[in-house]
Design an enzyme around this catalytic site. Sequence first.
Site, PDB file in Angstrom:
ATOM      1  N   CYS A 117      12.860  24.952   8.739  1.00  0.00           N
ATOM      2  CA  CYS A 117      13.310  26.675   8.653  1.00  0.00           C
ATOM      3  C   CYS A 117      13.886  27.104   6.855  1.00  0.00           C
ATOM      4  O   CYS A 117      13.717  28.205   6.441  1.00  0.00           O
ATOM      5  CB  CYS A 117      14.852  27.519   9.568  1.00  0.00           C
ATOM      6  SG  CYS A 117      14.542  27.188  11.349  1.00  0.00           S
ATOM      7  N   HIS A 257      16.952  34.058   6.192  1.00  0.00           N
ATOM      8  CA  HIS A 257      16.306  33.349   7.767  1.00  0.00           C
ATOM      9  C   HIS A 257      16.807  33.869   8.379  1.00  0.00           C
ATOM     10  O   HIS A 257      18.081  34.202   8.727  1.00  0.00           O
ATOM     11  CB  HIS A 257      16.963  31.900   7.797  1.00  0.00           C
ATOM     12  CG  HIS A 257      16.467  30.970   8.736  1.00  0.00           C
ATOM     13  ND1 HIS A 257      15.048  30.895   8.726  1.00  0.00           N
ATOM     14  CD2 HIS A 257      16.855  30.049   9.573  1.00  0.00           C
ATOM     15  CE1 HIS A 257      14.240  30.930  10.214  1.00  0.00           C
ATOM     16  NE2 HIS A 257      15.528  29.584  10.634  1.00  0.00           N
ATOM     17  N   ASN A 287      13.133  33.963  15.582  1.00  0.00           N
ATOM     18  CA  ASN A 287      13.024  32.508  14.433  1.00  0.00           C
ATOM     19  C   ASN A 287      11.516  32.439  14.121  1.00  0.00           C
ATOM     20  O   ASN A 287      11.312  31.414  15.194  1.00  0.00           O
ATOM     21  CB  ASN A 287      14.130  31.487  15.063  1.00  0.00           C
ATOM     22  CG  ASN A 287      14.058  30.894  13.652  1.00  0.00           C
ATOM     23  OD1 ASN A 287      13.391  30.190  12.780  1.00  0.00           O
ATOM     24  ND2 ASN A 287      15.148  29.754  13.753  1.00  0.00           N
TER      25      ASN A 287
HETATM   26  N1  COA Z   1      19.789  33.345  28.527  1.00  0.00           N
HETATM   27  C1  COA Z   1      20.751  33.630  29.625  1.00  0.00           C
HETATM   28  N2  COA Z   1      21.682  32.321  29.189  1.00  0.00           N
HETATM   29  C2  COA Z   1      21.573  31.195  28.959  1.00  0.00           C
HETATM   30  C3  COA Z   1      20.540  31.505  28.010  1.00  0.00           C
HETATM   31  C4  COA Z   1      18.915  32.628  27.948  1.00  0.00           C
HETATM   32  N3  COA Z   1      18.578  32.674  27.372  1.00  0.00           N
HETATM   33  N4  COA Z   1      20.552  30.383  27.258  1.00  0.00           N
HETATM   34  C5  COA Z   1      21.497  29.645  27.459  1.00  0.00           C
HETATM   35  N5  COA Z   1      22.474  30.249  28.179  1.00  0.00           N
HETATM   36  C6  COA Z   1      23.729  30.680  29.093  1.00  0.00           C
HETATM   37  C7  COA Z   1      24.302  28.943  28.519  1.00  0.00           C
HETATM   38  O1  COA Z   1      23.972  28.259  29.444  1.00  0.00           O
HETATM   39  C8  COA Z   1      25.767  29.628  28.960  1.00  0.00           C
HETATM   40  O2  COA Z   1      25.900  29.490  29.942  1.00  0.00           O
HETATM   41  P1  COA Z   1      27.353  28.588  30.457  1.00  0.00           P
HETATM   42  O3  COA Z   1      28.728  29.224  29.333  1.00  0.00           O
HETATM   43  O4  COA Z   1      27.534  28.636  32.403  1.00  0.00           O
HETATM   44  O5  COA Z   1      27.110  26.744  30.375  1.00  0.00           O
HETATM   45  C9  COA Z   1      26.164  30.662  28.053  1.00  0.00           C
HETATM   46  O6  COA Z   1      24.155  31.270  28.042  1.00  0.00           O
HETATM   47  C10 COA Z   1      26.538  30.540  26.414  1.00  0.00           C
HETATM   48  O7  COA Z   1      25.566  29.501  26.170  1.00  0.00           O
HETATM   49  P2  COA Z   1      25.635  29.296  23.836  1.00  0.00           P
HETATM   50  O8  COA Z   1      24.870  28.259  24.098  1.00  0.00           O
HETATM   51  O9  COA Z   1      27.045  28.558  24.133  1.00  0.00           O
HETATM   52  O10 COA Z   1      25.364  30.248  23.634  1.00  0.00           O
HETATM   53  P3  COA Z   1      25.406  31.049  22.397  1.00  0.00           P
HETATM   54  O11 COA Z   1      26.407  32.316  22.416  1.00  0.00           O
HETATM   55  O12 COA Z   1      25.385  29.598  21.611  1.00  0.00           O
HETATM   56  O13 COA Z   1      23.518  31.049  22.175  1.00  0.00           O
HETATM   57  C11 COA Z   1      22.322  30.161  21.185  1.00  0.00           C
HETATM   58  C12 COA Z   1      22.958  30.221  22.061  1.00  0.00           C
HETATM   59  C13 COA Z   1      20.832  29.230  21.284  1.00  0.00           C
HETATM   60  C14 COA Z   1      21.519  32.027  20.573  1.00  0.00           C
HETATM   61  C15 COA Z   1      22.848  30.556  19.624  1.00  0.00           C
HETATM   62  O14 COA Z   1      24.009  29.113  19.357  1.00  0.00           O
HETATM   63  C16 COA Z   1      22.087  30.014  18.020  1.00  0.00           C
HETATM   64  O15 COA Z   1      21.774  30.864  17.937  1.00  0.00           O
HETATM   65  N6  COA Z   1      22.399  28.773  17.452  1.00  0.00           N
HETATM   66  C17 COA Z   1      21.351  28.328  16.732  1.00  0.00           C
HETATM   67  C18 COA Z   1      20.053  28.602  16.115  1.00  0.00           C
HETATM   68  C19 COA Z   1      19.478  28.700  15.168  1.00  0.00           C
HETATM   69  O16 COA Z   1      19.737  28.947  14.381  1.00  0.00           O
HETATM   70  N7  COA Z   1      18.350  27.470  15.252  1.00  0.00           N
HETATM   71  C20 COA Z   1      17.612  27.165  14.663  1.00  0.00           C
HETATM   72  C21 COA Z   1      17.524  26.535  13.298  1.00  0.00           C
HETATM   73  S1  COA Z   1      17.509  27.376  11.634  1.00  0.00           S
END
Ligand code: COA
Length: 324
Positions: A117, A257, A287
Amino acid sequence: MSNKIRAAITGVQGWVPETRLTNLDLEKMVDTNDEWIQSRTGIKERRILRTPGWATSDMCVEAVKGLLEKTSTKPGEIDLVIIGTITGDMIFPDTANTVCDKIGASNAFGYDINAACSGFLYALATGSQFIETGRFSKVIVIGADMMSSIINYKDRNTCVIFGDGAGAVLLEPHRDGNGIMDFVLRSDGSGREFLHMKAGGSLHPPTAETVAREEHFVYQEGKRVFKYAVEGMTGTVNEILRRNKMTVDDVHWVVPHQANMRIINSVAEHLHIPMEKVTVNIQKYGNTTAATLPLCLWEFGPQFKKGDNIILTAFGGGFTWGRC
Ligand code: COA
């Protein structure tokens, strides 16, 4: 006014595929829902490249064609093409050379930069050096990724986030004080554990087993990456402001980003920058990895005024991060 040559962005062009993958479409593919995706990421839809036989280079070509037209540049005038991408057409040769061939840039050479990214930022910093030294006068820098080619559409942790797109800028020398002033780039390879594509390289070459284990897709520990992204995207902004004797009040625009709306909000909050000064289009494109910054420049560029101070900031796999 100064006589120092600066690399100025003299044109910007983006390109995104027509096909929209909405949150409602994803609801039919994995256990997710529109409310979760919008509240946790800010994304409503993303674009997916579905044109048969097309790949990352073709998205780049579309962006560059528009850029050349806009800036009245002939393909033969281009000196160098640098592409930030992690989804090149093939492992080798590099995609930049393919793009040079497809656009007829017969006097140019090209190469790719793999910084996920942060790829556009790394490529922009690299391209600007060739201009500042006086070596070249027309450098094209592209950020492009066809993330749909490495996303597992059965994995709800990643498939809701990423999209496809490309954006290109032209760098030319300016002596009027406008142009790229400074950049800070960083990396920390220990972050590879939390965000990577395991197989397909020399460590785990492709086999029937790596395919069966679904190791040719993006793997991400979202929560961990989120924390590093907020820290990485805010930390060195202050450093670059200090170095240039500025404060946040001198900043007219922040171009972050587009990884997650919550990351963008956190960055703005940490920096005490009002959201009116922050470019956001994640709701439309998700993204797009290396393409997010040039797609923001493309969309918000018409609102920028000469003399505005603009900060680009990114964080990505590697880990890699920086600002410009
Ligand atoms: N739909 C519904 N539920 C989902 C899901 C989806 N698409 N993806 C994950 N969940 C669930 C998980 O299983 C978890 O359930 P649980 O509590 O029963 O275990 C819950 O939602 C929370 O998951 P978590 O991973 O803690 O969510 P989050 O708030 O961290 O959001 C991302 C997940 C990926 C959106 C977030 O962590 C993120 O954006 N991270 C950075 C990503 C990034 O920047 N990547 C590129 C690098 S630049």
